[in-house]
Design a protein around this motif. Structure first.
Motif, PDB file in Angstrom:
ATOM      1  N   VAL A  48       0.841  -1.204   0.000  1.00  0.00           N
ATOM      2  CA  VAL A  48       0.000   0.000   0.000  1.00  0.00           C
ATOM      3  C   VAL A  48       0.873   1.250   0.000  1.00  0.00           C
ATOM      4  CG1 VAL A  48      -1.573   1.372   1.437  1.00  0.00           C
ATOM      5  CG2 VAL A  48      -2.011  -1.070   1.092  1.00  0.00           C
ATOM      6  N   LEU A  49       1.910   1.256   0.847  1.00  0.00           N
ATOM      7  CA  LEU A  49       2.745   2.448   0.935  1.00  0.00           C
ATOM      8  C   LEU A  49       3.553   2.637  -0.346  1.00  0.00           C
ATOM      9  CD1 LEU A  49       3.833   2.236   4.693  1.00  0.00           C
ATOM     10  CD2 LEU A  49       2.053   3.669   3.671  1.00  0.00           C
TER      11      LEU A  49
ATOM     12  N   ALA B 189       2.435   1.749  -3.244  1.00  0.00           N
ATOM     13  CA  ALA B 189       1.461   2.232  -4.224  1.00  0.00           C
ATOM     14  C   ALA B 189       1.190   3.718  -4.017  1.00  0.00           C
ATOM     15  CB  ALA B 189       0.167   1.447  -4.086  1.00  0.00           C
ATOM     16  N   LEU B 190       1.234   4.130  -2.770  1.00  0.00           N
ATOM     17  CA  LEU B 190       1.003   5.544  -2.453  1.00  0.00           C
ATOM     18  C   LEU B 190       2.156   6.401  -2.965  1.00  0.00           C
ATOM     19  CD1 LEU B 190      -0.824   7.504  -0.672  1.00  0.00           C
ATOM     20  CD2 LEU B 190       0.867   7.126   1.136  1.00  0.00           C
ATOM     21  N   LEU B 191       3.367   5.872  -2.787  1.00  0.00           N
ATOM     22  CA  LEU B 191       4.568   6.617  -3.178  1.00  0.00           C
ATOM     23  C   LEU B 191       5.419   5.708  -4.053  1.00  0.00           C
ATOM     24  CD1 LEU B 191       5.176   7.894   0.415  1.00  0.00           C
ATOM     25  CD2 LEU B 191       4.722   9.391  -1.525  1.00  0.00           C
ATOM     26  N   PRO B 192       5.066   5.586  -5.343  1.00  0.00           N
ATOM     27  CA  PRO B 192       5.669   4.561  -6.195  1.00  0.00           C
ATOM     28  C   PRO B 192       7.193   4.570  -6.251  1.00  0.00           C
ATOM     29  CG  PRO B 192       3.853   5.640  -7.307  1.00  0.00           C
ATOM     30  CD  PRO B 192       4.076   6.380  -6.036  1.00  0.00           C
ATOM     31  N   ASP B 193       7.822   5.733  -6.117  1.00  0.00           N
ATOM     32  CA  ASP B 193       9.288   5.709  -6.199  1.00  0.00           C
ATOM     33  C   ASP B 193       9.947   5.837  -4.829  1.00  0.00           C
ATOM     34  OD1 ASP B 193       9.712   9.145  -7.320  1.00  0.00           O
ATOM     35  OD2 ASP B 193       8.278   8.187  -5.990  1.00  0.00           O
ATOM     36  N   SER B 194       9.248   5.305  -3.770  1.00  0.00           N
ATOM     37  CA  SER B 194       9.828   5.370  -2.434  1.00  0.00           C
ATOM     38  C   SER B 194      11.019   4.426  -2.348  1.00  0.00           C
ATOM     39  CB  SER B 194       8.778   4.992  -1.390  1.00  0.00           C
ATOM     40  OG  SER B 194       8.350   3.679  -1.604  1.00  0.00           O
TER      41      SER B 194
END
Ligand SMILES: Cc1ncc(COP(=O)(O)O)c(C=O)c1O
Length: 438
Positions: A414-415, A417-422
């Motif tokens: 989920v995280l 997906a929230l911040l794809p380039d994390s």
């Protein structure tokens, strides 16, 4: 006066609805301890089930003596006559605010109910920020300034509430912070209400911290509340206790509180009092159960905290209970660019709607709307059945249990997906219909 359903209960209901729709959910909203009832407590409750008479308003002598012993063992000598029991610490806190009258200084962030209760008794909270890692205790200098300012405006401020250890941040304020707070309270003649319901849930291990109560530094003005809802996961049993100071302030409050209690709940449920009296004597098997609980809370909270950190959030290290308080400020620009998100409620709303993830925005805890912090409760990850919860309690590595590791993987997904380039980045996964067997 209208008070809406407590935010923690509301998020629970929203997740239930998602579940009914077949959406896979991540239950990180509700602050329930998520553990089974210890068999000793079941036996104690059954043994007391013949007790059907109203008892003394302050609670039974056995319970008040046992609670006094509990505090005594924590370095706080207590006269049982200064203990008042009630149906949970929440109604006791409410009665206290009612009896005190006047506005109350409250930490920002702090547990949702203090500010709501303060409004319910017809007053206004004075919100005072905490320092990072010192959750639950208003910054002493800011408290001084805020109370002086409020009084200059003609407001009557009577008390300050502290939470040690803290919900929502899972941190424990240091001895120095608590000492300074106590000094300021004395200077300003404020009663200190110290909510210590998480006191026994400090995470064991290297980072283990000691809890310091303001009663150590300002004994004449500190009221302590606690209960069995968190350490023994008995929220549904409804039992709590107050320790009033052995002083003129304490005597005055006692009379008023007993009046309020006598008109609202008469006396706490007698069978529950009998079981609670046993629990407060701290028999070895319950101490062992609590030790295993705090170990589990610590390991899972740390695991979840690491997942948020990997995604780019900043997380004050959780030291107690089953909460953490990640801050998405470091990724504010990316959230704005990728999702048009600029506020906490927008962020938690998106997590709920798109990913079935239930967490609470900082605004619910008295912080500003644009703050990108959120409270994450980790205890509902232990499993939905009693069998799984027992397995979690006795596992050497609870994070490896399939239902817990599945939740952690889903959280990463989920995280990401929230911040794809994390930093931990992988491909987005939108909300989906449950297929997993766990
Ligand atoms: C800080 C704090 N105080 C008190 C309570 C409620 O305790 P009780 O069940 O004793 O009313 C909670 C429950 O979430 C809590 O987080």
């Amino acid at each position: 006066m209208t008070v809406t359903v407590s935010a923690t209960l509301a998020v629970n209901e929203a997740l239930e609805e998602k579940r009914r729709q077949g959406v896979r959910v991540l239950p990180l909203g509700f602050g329930e301890a998520g553990l089974p009832v210890h068999p000793v407590m079941r036996d104690q409750l059954s043994a007391g089930n013949g007790a059907n008479a109203y008892g003394p308003v302050a609670g039974s002598t056995a319970l008040r003596e046992a609670a006094a012993g509990y505090w005594e063992r924590r370095g706080l000598p207590t006269d049982p006559s200064m203990v008042i029991a009630g149906p949970g610490s929440k109604p006791l806190l409410y009665s206290l605010l009612l009896e005190l009258g006047g506005d109350t200084a409250i930490a920002a962030p702090s547990w949702v109910s203090y500010a709501a209760q303060s409004r319910l008794v017809g007053c206004r909270p004075v919100m005072v920020p905490t320092a990072t890692g010192q959750g639950g205790v208003p910054q002493p200098d800011l408290l001084h300034a805020a109370v002086t300012d409020a009084r200059d405006q003609g407001r009557t401020v009577k008390a300050v509430v502290v939470t040690l250890p803290d919900n929502p941040t899972g941190t424990v304020a240091s001895e120095e912070t608590v000492r300074r707070l106590a000094e300021v309270a004395r200077e300003l003649d404020l009663v200190i209400i110290s909510d210590e319901i998480y006191r026994d849930l400090v995470h064991p291990g290297d980072g283990e911290v000691r809890v310091h109560s303001p009663a150590d530094f300002a004994p004449e003005r500190t009221v302590i509340s606690t209960g069995l809802s968190k350490n023994l996961a008995l929220g549904g049993w409804r039992i709590g206790v107050l320790r009033l100071p052995d002083s003129e302030i304490g005597q005055r409050l006692r009379g008023g509180l007993l009046g309020v209690a006598s008109e609202i709940w008469s006396s706490p449920a007698a069978p529950v009092q009998e079981a609670a009296a046993h629990a407060f004597t701290e028999p070895a098997e319950l101490v062992d159960h609590i030790d295993r609980s705090r170990r589990l809370h610590g390991l899972v909270a740390r695991g979840v905290a690491d997942t948020f950190t990997a995604a780019g959030a900043e997380v004050p290290t959780p030291r107690a209970a089953f909460y953490l308080y990640p801050d998405f400020e470091p990724v504010r620009e990316r959230l704005a660019a990728q999702h048009g998100i600029t506020t906490g409620p927008e962020l938690t709303g998106l997590l709920l709607d798109r990913f079935g993830m239930g967490v609470l925005p900082a605004v619910e805890f008295g912080e500003s709307t644009d703050t990108l912090r959120m409270r994450v409760a980790t205890s509902l990850l232990y499993g939905e059945t009693e069998e799984r919860r027992y397995a979690a309690l006795s596992a050497t590595d609870p994070l490896a249990l399939p239902w817990i590791s599945d939740h952690l993987e889903r959280l990463s997904e989920v995280l990401d997906a929230l911040l794809p380039d994390s930093p931990s980045g992988s491909v987005a996964a939108p909300a989906q219909v449950a297929t997993s067997a766990v």
